[in-house]
Motif scaffolding. Structure first.
Motif, PDB file in Angstrom:
ATOM      1  N   MET A   1       0.842  -1.200   0.000  1.00 29.60           N
ATOM      2  CA  MET A   1       0.000   0.000   0.000  1.00 29.60           C
ATOM      3  C   MET A   1       0.879   1.252   0.000  1.00 29.60           C
ATOM      4  SD  MET A   1      -3.027   0.936   2.701  1.00 29.60           S
ATOM      5  CE  MET A   1      -4.700   1.018   2.074  1.00 29.60           C
ATOM      6  N   GLU A   5      -2.228   6.284  -0.157  1.00 26.43           N
ATOM      7  CA  GLU A   5      -3.471   5.597   0.195  1.00 26.43           C
ATOM      8  C   GLU A   5      -3.667   5.576   1.708  1.00 26.43           C
ATOM      9  OE1 GLU A   5      -4.049   2.222  -3.188  1.00 26.43           O
ATOM     10  OE2 GLU A   5      -2.090   2.235  -2.187  1.00 26.43           O
ATOM     11  N   LEU A   6      -2.558   5.414   2.436  1.00 24.85           N
ATOM     12  CA  LEU A   6      -2.653   5.336   3.900  1.00 24.85           C
ATOM     13  C   LEU A   6      -3.089   6.655   4.540  1.00 24.85           C
ATOM     14  CD1 LEU A   6       0.436   3.348   5.272  1.00 24.85           C
ATOM     15  CD2 LEU A   6      -1.981   2.925   5.800  1.00 24.85           C
ATOM     16  N   PRO A  26       2.076   5.858  10.651  1.00 24.61           N
ATOM     17  CA  PRO A  26       1.621   4.896   9.642  1.00 24.61           C
ATOM     18  C   PRO A  26       2.578   4.752   8.462  1.00 24.61           C
ATOM     19  CG  PRO A  26       0.219   6.867   9.691  1.00 24.61           C
ATOM     20  CD  PRO A  26       1.098   6.923  10.886  1.00 24.61           C
ATOM     21  N   GLY A  27       2.909   3.513   8.171  1.00 30.43           N
ATOM     22  CA  GLY A  27       3.714   3.222   6.987  1.00 30.43           C
ATOM     23  C   GLY A  27       5.205   3.454   7.137  1.00 30.43           C
TER      24      GLY A  27
END
Lengths: 279, 279
Positions: A1, A5-6, A26-27
């Motif tokens: 991903m 998108e996150l 995140p990520g």
């Protein structure tokens, strides 16, 4: 991903900022050091893509990027410019920090001053604050009649659609800071004499209006998002994450643009021959 | 001896560019690697001084720096911006690359477009080419009547005196490239498809006018130099030296300016108390 998108807020859906942890990562790579190392790697790729974007711009490619940085005081807009944009070639960057509008600016519609500092083809524009101030502080401080402020979300959407159609890739980042972290950062500014210049007592008055600002942001994030101009919510309590995430978002967008060095518009062999003939 | 003293052309004295070795490395650390290491050290000091200059500017200090980069095609004006200015905080830099004047610009006197892109207080302005083009290409290519071009040296001197009196520290660098090295660099641009966009066949025509350009430079370097606005001759055949020398010149000038963080214009203890009282 992808990180896009996150972090992308779904256009048109209500936003509840309290539901997002400002300390989240995140990520991200595993921890600060890994993120810094990843940023060094990204810097080289960013620089390469930036040069290709610029080169393409010299040959008629109209595309450019506009990074919009918004966030509460101390959320790190300036720090992002220093650390993320500082890794790019300054020749291809057009940075503008928006202050309270001048008398001349106030005499025009609120987008007038924005149109004057847009990136040219091939450039990466960076807005430290932006036209969004006109639906944020303007709303909270009632700097214009409510009906006028209410109409601005639509005007911003029209404006951003026009930009997108004109080759501008919008990367709008909301640097999401927590109320507690803002207090720590303001106190640090007071504790260090070399940071006093960054502080103004009115910062405390603004902070007292935190809930109204969050509401104004929620409205802007909901109403002024479109597939061609989404908002990314970047958790900003951790500076290393904020820098990593904005670098990553820029990289993903530039990769998608995939700018190319232009073909030579002249006869290379002939030019070489002429040059070699010169003494 | 400072680098300023080493590279400064004595104001008002005739200049013979043939007498300066473009491969020389006056004042440099011993070799490329040592110079790069020194540049890393200087970068931290430059960043600190830049922040102080900016901070002082927020409190009414009108001082700013204007780095003027001039030199023949491929002498490294763009490379200097990338490598030297790229080490600074981009927020405090105002970069302008001068191209052939537009129709609007040509409708005004030659300094009009220059006045519009000057650094603001606290900023470091960077000119990639400058008002000097109006006594260089304009002279060589006879883009204006000789008498008009002849009058421009004096107008430039008046302009630069005015700037100095207004708090602008001028750092004018002539990047001195050899005729042979220019040929190598132009050939490299032809050899590499990813460099073709930097080349235009007219570069060869300009190169054919090398002696006329050197003469126009000699005249400008002689006539438009003053204690408050001297010219530095930076040998530019070695890129590492060019970058080191421009960094060093900036550092020496910023040190002399010695900008200071401003005193707090508010009651620090009272602000801290108010902040701590907030939830």
């Amino acid at each position: 991903m992808t990180l896009r998108e996150l972090l992308r807020l779904p256009p048109g859906e209500p936003v509840d900022l309290a539901g997002y942890d400002a300390r989240a990562t995140p990520g991200a790579p595993d921890g600060k050091e890994a993120a810094q190392a990843d940023r060094e790697r990204m810097a080289r790729r960013l620089a390469g893509l930036q040069e290709r974007l610029w080169a393409a711009g010299t040959a008629g490619d109209h595309r450019r990027v506009l990074l919009v940085l918004q966030g509460m005081d101390t959320s790190g807009k300036g720090g992002t410019v220093k650390h993320v944009i500082g890794q790019l070639n300054p020749s291809g960057c057009r940075i503008h920090a928006f202050k309270a509008p001048t008398e001349e600016e106030r005499a025009h519609d609120f987008l007038w001053r924005v149109r004057r500092v847009l990136p040219e083809p091939g450039e990466i524009g960076i807005f430290d604050r932006s036209h969004y101030e006109d639906v944020l502080i303007a709303r909270v401080r009632q700097l214009a009649p409510p009906a006028e402020i209410g109409s601005r979300h639509g005007l911003i959407n029209d404006f951003e659609r026009e930009l997108a159609e004109d080759g501008v890739t919008l990367v709008k980042c909301f640097l999401h800071l927590s109320y507690e972290e803002q207090k720590r950062r303001l106190l640090r500014r007071l504790d260090r004499p070399d940071k006093h210049w960054k502080f103004h007592p009115s910062d405390i008055d603004e902070r007292a209006l935190w809930p109204a600002y969050q509401e104004a942001y929620e409205l802007a994030l909901e109403r002024c998002a479109a597939p061609h101009a989404p908002w990314y919510l970047v958790p900003a309590d951790r500076k290393w994450y904020r820098n990593w995430a904005v670098s990553r978002l820029l990289l993903e967008h530039l990769r998608e643009l995939d700018p190319r060095y232009p073909e030579a518009g002249f006869d290379v062999a002939e030019s070489r021959e002429r040059l070699l003939k010169q003494a």
